[in-house]
Motif scaffolding. Structure first.
Motif, PDB file in Angstrom:
ATOM      1  N   ALA A  12       0.834  -1.205   0.000  1.00 27.15           N
ATOM      2  CA  ALA A  12       0.000   0.000   0.000  1.00 27.15           C
ATOM      3  C   ALA A  12       0.871   1.259   0.000  1.00 27.15           C
ATOM      4  O   ALA A  12       1.878   1.330   0.705  1.00 27.15           O
ATOM      5  N   TYR A  16      -3.669   1.080   5.052  1.00 29.69           N
ATOM      6  CA  TYR A  16      -4.813   0.711   5.892  1.00 29.69           C
ATOM      7  C   TYR A  16      -4.257   0.381   7.267  1.00 29.69           C
ATOM      8  O   TYR A  16      -3.480  -0.556   7.418  1.00 29.69           O
ATOM      9  N   SER A 131      -8.369 -11.224   5.519  1.00 28.36           N
ATOM     10  CA  SER A 131      -7.409 -10.180   5.870  1.00 28.36           C
ATOM     11  C   SER A 131      -7.752  -8.955   5.031  1.00 28.36           C
ATOM     12  O   SER A 131      -7.937  -9.076   3.814  1.00 28.36           O
ATOM     13  N   GLY A 132      -7.870  -7.798   5.686  1.00 26.61           N
ATOM     14  CA  GLY A 132      -8.344  -6.600   4.987  1.00 26.61           C
ATOM     15  C   GLY A 132      -7.596  -6.323   3.696  1.00 26.61           C
ATOM     16  O   GLY A 132      -8.204  -6.106   2.635  1.00 26.61           O
ATOM     17  N   SER A 133      -6.273  -6.363   3.769  1.00 27.13           N
ATOM     18  CA  SER A 133      -5.486  -6.004   2.589  1.00 27.13           C
ATOM     19  C   SER A 133      -5.664  -7.011   1.445  1.00 27.13           C
ATOM     20  O   SER A 133      -5.343  -6.708   0.291  1.00 27.13           O
ATOM     21  N   ARG A 136      -7.545  -6.037  -1.751  1.00 26.69           N
ATOM     22  CA  ARG A 136      -6.870  -5.334  -2.850  1.00 26.69           C
ATOM     23  C   ARG A 136      -6.111  -6.271  -3.770  1.00 26.69           C
ATOM     24  O   ARG A 136      -5.768  -5.896  -4.886  1.00 26.69           O
ATOM     25  N   SER A 177      -0.688  -7.570  12.311  1.00 24.91           N
ATOM     26  CA  SER A 177      -1.324  -6.301  11.950  1.00 24.91           C
ATOM     27  C   SER A 177      -2.722  -6.162  12.565  1.00 24.91           C
ATOM     28  O   SER A 177      -3.148  -5.071  12.912  1.00 24.91           O
ATOM     29  N   MET A 181      -3.097  -2.857  14.726  1.00 24.17           N
ATOM     30  CA  MET A 181      -3.941  -1.705  14.356  1.00 24.17           C
ATOM     31  C   MET A 181      -5.014  -1.442  15.417  1.00 24.17           C
ATOM     32  O   MET A 181      -5.408  -0.310  15.642  1.00 24.17           O
ATOM     33  N   ASP A 268       5.533  -1.790   5.624  1.00 19.59           N
ATOM     34  CA  ASP A 268       4.312  -2.302   6.259  1.00 19.59           C
ATOM     35  C   ASP A 268       4.578  -2.594   7.736  1.00 19.59           C
ATOM     36  O   ASP A 268       5.597  -2.199   8.273  1.00 19.59           O
TER      37      ASP A 268
HETATM   38  O1  PMV Z   1      -4.649  -6.908   5.954  1.00 19.86           O
HETATM   39  P1  PMV Z   1      -3.857  -6.872   7.193  1.00 19.86           P
HETATM   40  O2  PMV Z   1      -4.660  -7.141   8.401  1.00 19.86           O
HETATM   41  O3  PMV Z   1      -2.644  -7.780   7.104  1.00 19.86           O
HETATM   42  O4  PMV Z   1      -3.273  -5.378   7.397  1.00 19.86           O
HETATM   43  C1  PMV Z   1      -2.386  -4.771   6.507  1.00 19.86           C
HETATM   44  C2  PMV Z   1      -1.749  -3.604   7.153  1.00 19.86           C
HETATM   45  C3  PMV Z   1      -0.589  -2.973   6.383  1.00 19.86           C
HETATM   46  O5  PMV Z   1       0.065  -3.943   5.596  1.00 19.86           O
HETATM   47  C4  PMV Z   1       0.401  -2.437   7.388  1.00 19.86           C
HETATM   48  C5  PMV Z   1      -1.046  -1.803   5.527  1.00 19.86           C
HETATM   49  C6  PMV Z   1      -1.756  -2.126   4.236  1.00 19.86           C
HETATM   50  O6  PMV Z   1      -2.570  -1.284   3.815  1.00 19.86           O
HETATM   51  O7  PMV Z   1      -1.494  -3.170   3.625  1.00 19.86           O
END
Ligand code: PMV
Length: 319
Positions: A12, A16, A131-133, A136, A177, A181, A268
């Motif tokens: 990113a 996020y 996982s949120g990312s 994408r 993460s 977060m 990240d």
């Molecule tokens: O999707 P997660 O829960 O692994 O969170 C990703 C968090 C970051 O990689 C730090 C930022 C991002 O937008 O990918």
């Protein structure tokens, strides 16, 4: 009842870091990423197994990962037990494993194995629940995620770009993460300012991306990443994801910039640094990062596309 899908990890540029809904994995602010061609996950889902199982790179995954994978399958309406086998095709094994590519490939493979035809947006929303990312990594290319799903806003070839991943540590990070977060949101006095910053950064980054203005986009990405880490550092207890090599890489990029090379960093929630630069600068950047003490490897990536099915075999079940 079996399908294989591939997905790329993404990095990113507007990050996020903060959920407004912990259960649904909805972000407090929108994010922008680009997919990385050499960080690829291949996942096979076979339905009708005696029980759920998940193997990642030849090892049985932990209970928490299996719970997350099941959450994605349940949301897709895939109730049958699944045998899931996932392989991270990363040239280095030093802790670059990616939940984003893993859950994107899982969502696409699981729906294909179940014979479902789903839109990319639906698949993105399903991957998000792992996982949120990962939302994408389904559309790939340059992707924006603001609400339930992510969409591609520019293709992989929109901007000539290389992303040099400097491997600055190994092993699992101390705080994942998801917990990191949450801790930042709940305890960091800078968190509200960080989220407000992201809401300004996203439209600016999109404008710079459309204008193909790499120097300004790179500088924005570096500021955004350092501000995310400022938020994390200010949490209680503090979150320090960097290793000495991470800081060494930041200084190395500063020196390269002073010498006239356009290169910017993003990091990240871990020790690794990703340098953004034009293709013609990639070799110089790779050499500079490799010479930093503690850097174990450096990997030059280009932007990549989205997740897709590579193999599917649907057999009628025996009576
Ligand atoms: O999707 P997660 O829960 O692994 O969170 C990703 C968090 C970051 O990689 C730090 C930022 C991002 O937008 O990918």
């Amino acid at each position: 009842m079996k399908a294989t899908a591939v997905a790329h990890a993404n990095i990113a540029l507007v990050k996020y870091w903060g959920k407004r809904d912990d259960a649904l994995l909805l972000p407090e602010a929108g994010s922008l990423s680009v997919a990385l061609d050499r960080l690829l996950t291949t996942t096979t889902v076979e339905l009708g197994a005696p029980e759920d199982s998940l193997r990642i790179d030849g090892r049985a995954a932990g209970a928490a990962e299996l719970v997350r994978a099941r959450a994605v399958l349940d949301a897709a309406g895939v109730r049958e037990p699944a045998r899931i086998v996932s392989r991270n095709d990363f040239p280095t094994a030093a802790g670059l494993a990616s939940s984003a590519s893993g859950f994107a490939a899982l969502a696409v493979a699981a729906c294909a194995a179940a014979g479902q035809e789903r839109s990319q947006r639906e698949l993105s929303a399903l991957a998000r629940l792992g996982s949120g990312s990962a939302a994408r990594s389904v559309p790939g290319g340059w992707a924006v995620w603001e609400e339930g799903d992510a969409e591609q806003v520019a293709s992989a070839d929109h901007l000539p770009l290389r992303l040099v991943v400097a491997v600055c540590g190994e092993g699992a990070k101390p705080v994942g993460s998801r917990d990191g977060m949450k801790r930042s949101r709940d305890t960091s006095p800078y968190h509200a300012a960080w989220i407000a910053q992201c809401r300004r950064d996203l439209p600016d980054a999109l404008r710079l991306l459309r204008a193909r203005d790499l120097p300004a986009l790179g500088a924005l990405a570096e500021r955004n990443a350092l501000r995310m880490h400022a938020d994390a550092l200010a949490a209680d207890p503090p979150l320090l994801y960097w290793q000495p090599a991470t800081v060494g890489c930041l200084h190395a990029l500063r020196r390269l910039r002073e010498q006239g090379t356009g290169v910017w960093a993003t990091i990240d929630a871990g020790p690794h640094l990703v340098a953004l630069c034009a293709p013609e600068a990639a070799e110089r950047v790779e050499a500079a990062l490799r010479s930093v003490a503690g850097v174990r490897d450096a990997l030059v990536c280009a932007p990549a596309g989205g997740a897709h099915v590579v193999d599917q075999s649907l057999h009628a079940r025996p009576l």
